[in-house]
Design an enzyme around this catalytic site. Structure first.
Site, PDB file in Angstrom:
ATOM      1  CG  LEU A 150       8.032  -4.964  -7.961  1.00 42.46           C
ATOM      2  CD1 LEU A 150       7.823  -5.854  -6.746  1.00 42.46           C
ATOM      3  CD2 LEU A 150       8.963  -5.653  -8.969  1.00 42.46           C
ATOM      4  N   GLY A 151       5.721  -1.322  -7.087  1.00 36.41           N
ATOM      5  CA  GLY A 151       6.212   0.049  -6.972  1.00 36.41           C
ATOM      6  C   GLY A 151       7.043   0.184  -5.712  1.00 36.41           C
ATOM      7  NE  ARG A 152       6.082   5.625  -3.957  1.00 38.31           N
ATOM      8  CZ  ARG A 152       5.575   6.472  -4.869  1.00 38.31           C
ATOM      9  NH1 ARG A 152       6.388   7.301  -5.509  1.00 38.31           N
ATOM     10  NH2 ARG A 152       4.299   6.521  -5.108  1.00 38.31           N
ATOM     11  CB  ILE A 153       4.211  -0.153  -0.947  1.00 34.01           C
ATOM     12  CG1 ILE A 153       4.093   1.303  -0.494  1.00 34.01           C
ATOM     13  CG2 ILE A 153       3.806  -1.099   0.190  1.00 34.01           C
ATOM     14  CD1 ILE A 153       2.663   1.777  -0.226  1.00 34.01           C
ATOM     15  NE  ARG A 173      -0.586   0.504 -15.208  1.00 33.66           N
ATOM     16  CZ  ARG A 173      -0.866   1.756 -14.931  1.00 33.66           C
ATOM     17  NH1 ARG A 173      -1.944   2.312 -15.450  1.00 33.66           N
ATOM     18  NH2 ARG A 173      -0.082   2.471 -14.145  1.00 33.66           N
ATOM     19  NE  ARG A 230      -6.726   4.414  -1.884  1.00 32.74           N
ATOM     20  CZ  ARG A 230      -6.411   5.201  -0.874  1.00 32.74           C
ATOM     21  NH1 ARG A 230      -6.645   4.803   0.361  1.00 32.74           N
ATOM     22  NH2 ARG A 230      -5.903   6.384  -1.075  1.00 32.74           N
ATOM     23  CG  ASP A 254      -5.029  -2.138   6.550  1.00 33.28           C
ATOM     24  OD1 ASP A 254      -5.498  -2.172   7.711  1.00 33.28           O
ATOM     25  OD2 ASP A 254      -4.419  -1.146   6.084  1.00 33.28           O
ATOM     26  CD  GLU A 259     -11.245   1.407   3.875  1.00 32.91           C
ATOM     27  OE1 GLU A 259     -10.857   2.543   4.182  1.00 32.91           O
ATOM     28  OE2 GLU A 259     -10.522   0.567   3.332  1.00 32.91           O
ATOM     29  CG  HIS A 277      -7.395   2.140   5.299  1.00 31.18           C
ATOM     30  ND1 HIS A 277      -8.098   2.654   4.230  1.00 31.18           N
ATOM     31  CD2 HIS A 277      -6.087   2.324   4.979  1.00 31.18           C
ATOM     32  CE1 HIS A 277      -7.257   3.119   3.326  1.00 31.18           C
ATOM     33  NE2 HIS A 277      -6.029   2.937   3.765  1.00 31.18           N
TER      34      HIS A 277
HETATM   35  O1  A2R Z   1       1.487  -0.713 -13.827  1.00 31.90           O
HETATM   36  P1  A2R Z   1       2.729   0.068 -13.594  1.00 31.90           P
HETATM   37  O2  A2R Z   1       3.875  -0.388 -14.424  1.00 31.90           O
HETATM   38  O3  A2R Z   1       2.496   1.549 -13.595  1.00 31.90           O
HETATM   39  O4  A2R Z   1       3.184  -0.302 -12.067  1.00 31.90           O
HETATM   40  C1  A2R Z   1       2.497   0.209 -10.945  1.00 31.90           C
HETATM   41  C2  A2R Z   1       1.422  -0.748 -10.428  1.00 31.90           C
HETATM   42  N1  A2R Z   1       0.142  -0.645 -11.116  1.00 31.90           N
HETATM   43  C3  A2R Z   1      -0.478  -1.703 -11.656  1.00 31.90           C
HETATM   44  N2  A2R Z   1      -0.160  -3.012 -11.685  1.00 31.90           N
HETATM   45  C4  A2R Z   1      -1.007  -3.851 -12.336  1.00 31.90           C
HETATM   46  N3  A2R Z   1      -2.158  -3.439 -12.925  1.00 31.90           N
HETATM   47  C5  A2R Z   1      -2.517  -2.135 -12.912  1.00 31.90           C
HETATM   48  N4  A2R Z   1      -3.653  -1.742 -13.494  1.00 31.90           N
HETATM   49  C6  A2R Z   1      -1.662  -1.207 -12.246  1.00 31.90           C
HETATM   50  N5  A2R Z   1      -1.707   0.142 -12.039  1.00 31.90           N
HETATM   51  C7  A2R Z   1      -0.591   0.459 -11.351  1.00 31.90           C
HETATM   52  O5  A2R Z   1       1.254  -0.358  -9.051  1.00 31.90           O
HETATM   53  C8  A2R Z   1       3.445   0.251  -9.758  1.00 31.90           C
HETATM   54  O6  A2R Z   1       4.318  -0.856  -9.796  1.00 31.90           O
HETATM   55  C9  A2R Z   1       2.518   0.106  -8.541  1.00 31.90           C
HETATM   56  C10 A2R Z   1       2.288   1.414  -7.800  1.00 31.90           C
HETATM   57  O7  A2R Z   1       3.505   1.791  -7.221  1.00 31.90           O
HETATM   58  P2  A2R Z   1       3.817   3.280  -6.710  1.00 31.90           P
HETATM   59  O8  A2R Z   1       3.238   4.275  -7.661  1.00 31.90           O
HETATM   60  O9  A2R Z   1       5.271   3.335  -6.381  1.00 31.90           O
HETATM   61  O10 A2R Z   1       2.938   3.443  -5.407  1.00 31.90           O
HETATM   62  P3  A2R Z   1       3.270   2.994  -3.901  1.00 31.90           P
HETATM   63  O11 A2R Z   1       3.960   4.074  -3.175  1.00 31.90           O
HETATM   64  O12 A2R Z   1       3.884   1.635  -3.897  1.00 31.90           O
HETATM   65  O13 A2R Z   1       1.778   2.923  -3.312  1.00 31.90           O
HETATM   66  C11 A2R Z   1       0.796   2.057  -3.900  1.00 31.90           C
HETATM   67  C12 A2R Z   1      -0.580   2.250  -3.291  1.00 31.90           C
HETATM   68  C13 A2R Z   1      -1.060   3.679  -3.091  1.00 31.90           C
HETATM   69  O14 A2R Z   1      -1.522   4.270  -4.273  1.00 31.90           O
HETATM   70  C14 A2R Z   1      -2.160   3.532  -2.057  1.00 31.90           C
HETATM   71  O15 A2R Z   1      -3.418   3.412  -2.655  1.00 31.90           O
HETATM   72  C15 A2R Z   1      -1.818   2.213  -1.367  1.00 31.90           C
HETATM   73  O16 A2R Z   1      -0.615   1.750  -1.993  1.00 31.90           O
HETATM   74  O17 A2R Z   1      -1.614   2.390   0.005  1.00 31.90           O
END
Ligand code: A2R
Length: 319
Positions: A150-153, A173, A230, A254, A259, A277
């Site tokens: 639940l990040g930006r996207i 996490r 991914r 996607d 890929e 993608h």
């Molecule tokens: O786990 P947290 O609290 O750091 O939350 C991040 C979550 N996240 C995970 N959730 C569950 N298990 C994990 N092992 C795990 N690792 C990270 O993913 C956070 O809520 C989310 C990532 O959000 P943002 O950093 O804001 O990235 P955004 O801009 O939403 O893009 C996500 C991905 C990119 O890295 C590209 O690979 C793809 O979307 O297009």
């Protein structure tokens, strides 16, 4: 600003490359030609990469004057960031500008797989309409969406899901009580309680096969998997098996493990929607990504504040 020598990884988006070419000397990296790199390596100060580029530490080590790595994409799991940080070389990416497009495609895949849109299009185009009916779809409005990441996207997907009257739950996490959504501590626990499981975490080792056979089993025979993160986040062999034997109802994908190779077993499955993608592939967003990647490159070369360094560089380099 004087011209710099920029190394551009293979398949970097043409809009970004064009902006670099207008201001700098651009060298296109050919991994198969070591002599080609050796001729320019000592002059390279900027490295331009794409979201799917692989930039190992060994390549960074060959560039003694490197000042910045600017990635066109929000994901940067192919870049050896620790090696860059060890040399105090910042890595930048392009968050935010693509958030809406990726969230839009997540909803598009959700609607397409649940309502058989891609399949219905084929039904009409191949002249089947007068001859046969189509199977019924699965109602999306009012159903339950689970978001892995639940990040930006992920948050933008949640907003769209709410507009469809869906309930929203998530796993990360670190719990986000401010979100107001139901939290589950694992992907499996989340999957057991939703109809659509949307994956939108970063890639890399930390999330490799986060969606495995157990999670798919928990999602169940009426559940759908949507992946816009991914390919590495999903155990693709387990997914193919789950789609083959009816463990889950369907999938909208996607991204893939290798890929542009998509497992052939998926090609003919009517309960699967496949896209190449393309979550951020609109004119508007690709231009915004190119502008941001270029601005980061310019700032990194000039030594002025970077617009969007990756979180590890922010934290460990004090950016
Ligand atoms: O786990 P947290 O609290 O750091 O939350 C991040 C979550 N996240 C995970 N959730 C569950 N298990 C994990 N092992 C795990 N690792 C990270 O993913 C956070 O809520 C989310 C990532 O959000 P943002 O950093 O804001 O990235 P955004 O801009 O939403 O893009 C996500 C991905 C990119 O890295 C590209 O690979 C793809 O979307 O297009």
């Amino acid at each position: 600003m004087p011209k710099s020598d920029i190394l551009v990884m293979p398949k970097v988006h043409p809009l970004y490359v064009a902006a670099l070419k207008a201001e700098h000397n651009v060298h296109e990296y050919n991994p198969a030609d070591a002599a080609d790199l050796a001729a320019v390596a000592s002059r390279i100060t900027g490295l331009a990469a794409g979201g799917e580029s692989v930039v190992p530490g060994a390549l960074i080590a060959q560039l003694p004057q490197l000042k910045v790595v600017s990635v066109f994409g929000v994901g940067y799991d192919g870049i050896d960031v620790p090696t860059a940080i060890a040399r105090r070389i910042p890595v930048t990416h392009t968050p935010d500008v693509l958030t809406d497009d990726v969230a839009d495609l997540a909803m598009g895949l959700t609607l397409s797989v649940a309502r058989n849109i891609a399949q219905a299009d084929q039904h009409v185009r191949t002249g089947q309409w007068p001859k046969a009916g189509m199977r019924l779809g699965r109602k999306v409005s009012g159903s339950r969406m689970g978001i892995v990441g639940l990040g930006r996207i992920g948050s933008a997907i949640a907003k769209r899901a709410q507009a469809f009257g869906m309930s929203v739950a998530y796993t990360t996490r670190t719990e986000r009580p401010d979100s107001g959504f139901a939290y589950y501590p694992s992907a499996a626990a989340l999957a057991a309680n939703v109809d659509f499981l949307v994956v939108i975490t970063p890639g890399g080792q930390g999330t490799k096969h986060l969606i495995n056979a157990d999670v798919l089993k928990a999602l169940g025979k009426h559940g759908y998997l949507i992946n816009v993160a991914r390919g590495s986040v999903v155990d693709e062999a387990a997914l193919v098996q789950a789609l083959t034997d009816g463990t889950i109802a369907g999938a909208g994908l996607d991204v893939f493990a290798d890929e542009p190779n998509v497992p052939q077993a998926l090609w003919t499955m009517p309960h699967v929607v496949l896209t190449p993608h393309m979550a951020s592939a609109t004119h508007q967003t690709r231009q915004a990504m190119a502008d941001l990647a270029f601005a980061n490159m310019q700032a990194g070369l000039a030594g002025t504040p970077l617009l969007t360094p990756v979180p590890e560089c922010r934290a460990q380099m004090g950016l």
